[in-house]
Design an enzyme around this catalytic site. Structure first.
Site, PDB file in Angstrom:
ATOM      1  N   ASP A  25       0.807  -1.226   0.000  1.00 40.55           N
ATOM      2  CA  ASP A  25       0.000   0.000   0.000  1.00 40.55           C
ATOM      3  C   ASP A  25       0.839   1.274   0.000  1.00 40.55           C
ATOM      4  O   ASP A  25       0.433   2.304   0.547  1.00 40.55           O
ATOM      5  CB  ASP A  25      -0.961   0.023   1.209  1.00 40.55           C
ATOM      6  N   LYS A  28       1.818   2.181  -5.026  1.00 39.97           N
ATOM      7  CA  LYS A  28       2.346   1.628  -6.285  1.00 39.97           C
ATOM      8  C   LYS A  28       1.408   1.894  -7.457  1.00 39.97           C
ATOM      9  O   LYS A  28       1.835   2.227  -8.552  1.00 39.97           O
ATOM     10  CB  LYS A  28       2.544   0.101  -6.153  1.00 39.97           C
ATOM     11  N   GLY A  52      -4.552  -4.261  -3.789  1.00 38.67           N
ATOM     12  CA  GLY A  52      -5.538  -3.223  -4.099  1.00 38.67           C
ATOM     13  C   GLY A  52      -4.769  -1.992  -4.499  1.00 38.67           C
ATOM     14  O   GLY A  52      -4.091  -1.387  -3.668  1.00 38.67           O
ATOM     15  N   HIS A  53      -4.786  -1.661  -5.790  1.00 37.32           N
ATOM     16  CA  HIS A  53      -3.985  -0.550  -6.307  1.00 37.32           C
ATOM     17  C   HIS A  53      -4.920   0.579  -6.741  1.00 37.32           C
ATOM     18  O   HIS A  53      -5.697   0.420  -7.673  1.00 37.32           O
ATOM     19  CB  HIS A  53      -3.110  -1.033  -7.464  1.00 37.32           C
ATOM     20  N   GLN A 240       1.896  -6.138  -3.232  1.00 38.88           N
ATOM     21  CA  GLN A 240       2.358  -6.236  -1.843  1.00 38.88           C
ATOM     22  C   GLN A 240       3.648  -5.413  -1.672  1.00 38.88           C
ATOM     23  O   GLN A 240       3.797  -4.401  -2.340  1.00 38.88           O
ATOM     24  CB  GLN A 240       2.564  -7.698  -1.433  1.00 38.88           C
TER      25      GLN A 240
END
Ligand code: GDP
Ligand code: IMO
Ligand code: MG
Length: 448
Positions: A25, A28, A52-53, A240
């Site tokens: 988080d 990225k 989750g991007h 990650q």
């Protein structure tokens, strides 16, 4: 052999791995989106829809979990590599999101988005086993995202997994689901008292999903190598973060894949000599979601301030992220195991109201100052961070796009981080939107 003369200026740019330098988080998604302008292809190499991007373009937010953020630009191709664990339903949900956003990648006819035929498939029994194990008495809770990631990688390493190519073969799929369901139902019932899953229903559902996925599937190792050989460049998008890596992270509080730079090689089928540089993304502070050690965690008012200003809630699970101060020993370690050449520092604006900023420059373990990163959780528990207290800039930085316009104290903070971390700062992010970013001249030159 010399390169063909048809190679464009864009093609001279190096391929690059971009990865999280902390516990995930780091921002990225935003940075991959900004940089994808300079790349022909963006390829995910590890993890699954545990990621989750978040990308924000002109105020519109899109969260991608499996699909590489590069596809938000129609001229950039997206690849889901063989190192990813692939949930067909999650993929199709995301494809639908792309369609709703008016992005061409949703349509396989656009030939913009590709899925590796060798990626491992996540099936419902992976989620069943994970949920049961995470909640079973006496088991170590990891605080996973409960997406079946760990059990899917377990099957892969156990040589018992189903790959995307096998998902497309109906007779193989039926046999695999029958056998696997029998085994997993038996284990889950015996160990955790779980109700069994129905293999017939599962087969029918996955055979239907397979039909929808088939047009996206190809040998992505061939696609990527052909592209590189033709002078195109690839960004390998990490999910990650380095400290969640199965080998190098804070084991067992890690994810189940190689999220470090090495994963880009095994997770795509592109050899290391074809990757030009490694870019690590780090927040200006640190967050962590889920269980596990976090030496610089701040449970006081300043930690709360970071959480509030940084809106620190998981993009996938909505869980609050724990917040704390930049940990230079861990950042140096992360830079070492990844050979990180460039750093991108995100969320500078979040610290605008911190009168004082502690930065951890070393550890004390058993009363002795050390830079050694413990390999075990017992060692991590003994860490007393040694802080250097820096003066906060106490001025708004949100949206600043020129380094010279940053407050002097913010520049001093960044220069300190650069000096101490051993990697060059190439970009700084001052807000969640694509445009709230500044690029240092040497980094811009490297990217071409
Ligand atoms: P990822 O998993 O590394 O892609 O990061 P996430 O998207 O899960 O979390 C990063 C969060 O920070 C998202 O909500 C982003 O919109 C947001 N973000 C990224 N860069 C910045 C920044 O420079 N400032 C602020 N305030 N938010 C940012
Ligand atoms: P992105 O790509 C932050 C964490 C989980 C848990 C541990 C194991 O958005 O940075 P898993 O479901 O992978 O078996 O969970 O890893 N985790 C993440 N934390 N960002 C992520 O991805 C994460 N993916 C997994 O919270 O502690
Ligand atoms: Mg995330």
């Amino acid at each position: 052999m010399s390169q063909s003369s048809s190679v464009s200026a864009k093609a001279q740019r190096p391929s690059a791995v971009i990865l999280g330098a902390q516990w995930g988080d780091e921002g990225k998604g935003k940075i991959v989106d900004v940089l994808s302008e300079k790349f022909d292809i963006v390829a995910r190499y590890a993890g699954g829809h545990n990621a989750g991007h978040t990308v924000i373009i002109e105020g519109k937010k899109i969260v991608l979990q499996l699909i590489p953020c590069g596809v938000l630009r129609p001229e950039c191709k997206g690849v889901i590599g063989n190192g990813v664990v692939f949930d067909p339903q999650a993929f199709l949900n995301e494809v639908k999101k792309l369609k709703e956003a008016g992005l061409p990648a949703y349509d396989p006819a656009a030939k913009q988005l590709f899925v590796s035929n060798r990626a491992q498939v996540i099936l419902p029994y992976h989620r069943m086993i994970e949920l049961a194990a995470e909640t079973a008495p006496g088991r170590q809770t990891i605080g996973t995202t409960r997406r079946g990631i760990g059990p899917a990688y377990e099957d892969k390493i156990h040589r018992n997994g189903l790959r995307v190519v096998d998902l497309l073969n109906t007779s193989l799929l039926r046999t695999h689901i029958n056998n696997a369901c029998h085994e997993k139902n038996t284990i889950a019932h015996a160990l955790f008292g779980t109700e069994p899953l129905d293999p017939k229903q599962m087969y029918e559902e996955y055979a239907r999903l397979a039909d929808q996925i088939a047009p996206f599937v190809t040998d992505t190792a061939v696609l990527l190598n052909d592209a590189i050989n033709a002078g195109k460049n690839v960004m390998f998008e990490g999910a990650q973060g380095a400290l969640l890596d199965i080998d190098h992270g804070t084991y067992p509080f890690v994810t189940s894949s190689s999220s470090t730079a090495g994963g880009a090689v095994t997770g795509t089928g592109v050899g290391p000599t074809k990757i030009g540089t490694v870019i690590g993304v780090t927040k200006a502070y640190v967050t962590r979601v889920g269980e596990g050690p976090f030496p610089t965690q701040d449970d006081g008012v300043m930690g709360e301030l970071l959480a509030k200003r940084g809106n620190e809630f998981g993009a996938v699970t909505g869980r609050p992220r724990r917040c704390g101060w930049l940990d230079l020993p861990l950042l140096r370690y992360s830079n070492m195991i990844n050979s990180t050449e460039w750093l991108v520092v995100t969320k500078m604006d979040v610290m605008d109201e911190c009168p004082e900023i502690p930065v951890c420059t070393g550890y004390k373990i058993d009363g002795k100052v050390t830079d050694v990163i413990p390999a075990d959780i017992v060692g991590f528990k003994k860490i007393e961070p040694v802080y250097t207290k820096m003066k906060g800039w106490m001025a708004p930085t949100e949206g600043i796009t020129e380094y010279d316009k940053l407050p002097k104290l913010a520049q001093e903070y960044l220069e300190f981080v650069e000096r101490e971390s051993g990697a060059k700062i190439g970009m700084i992010s001052t807000g969640p939107d694509r445009v709230q970013t500044m690029t240092q001249p040497a980094f811009a030159e490297m990217l071409g």
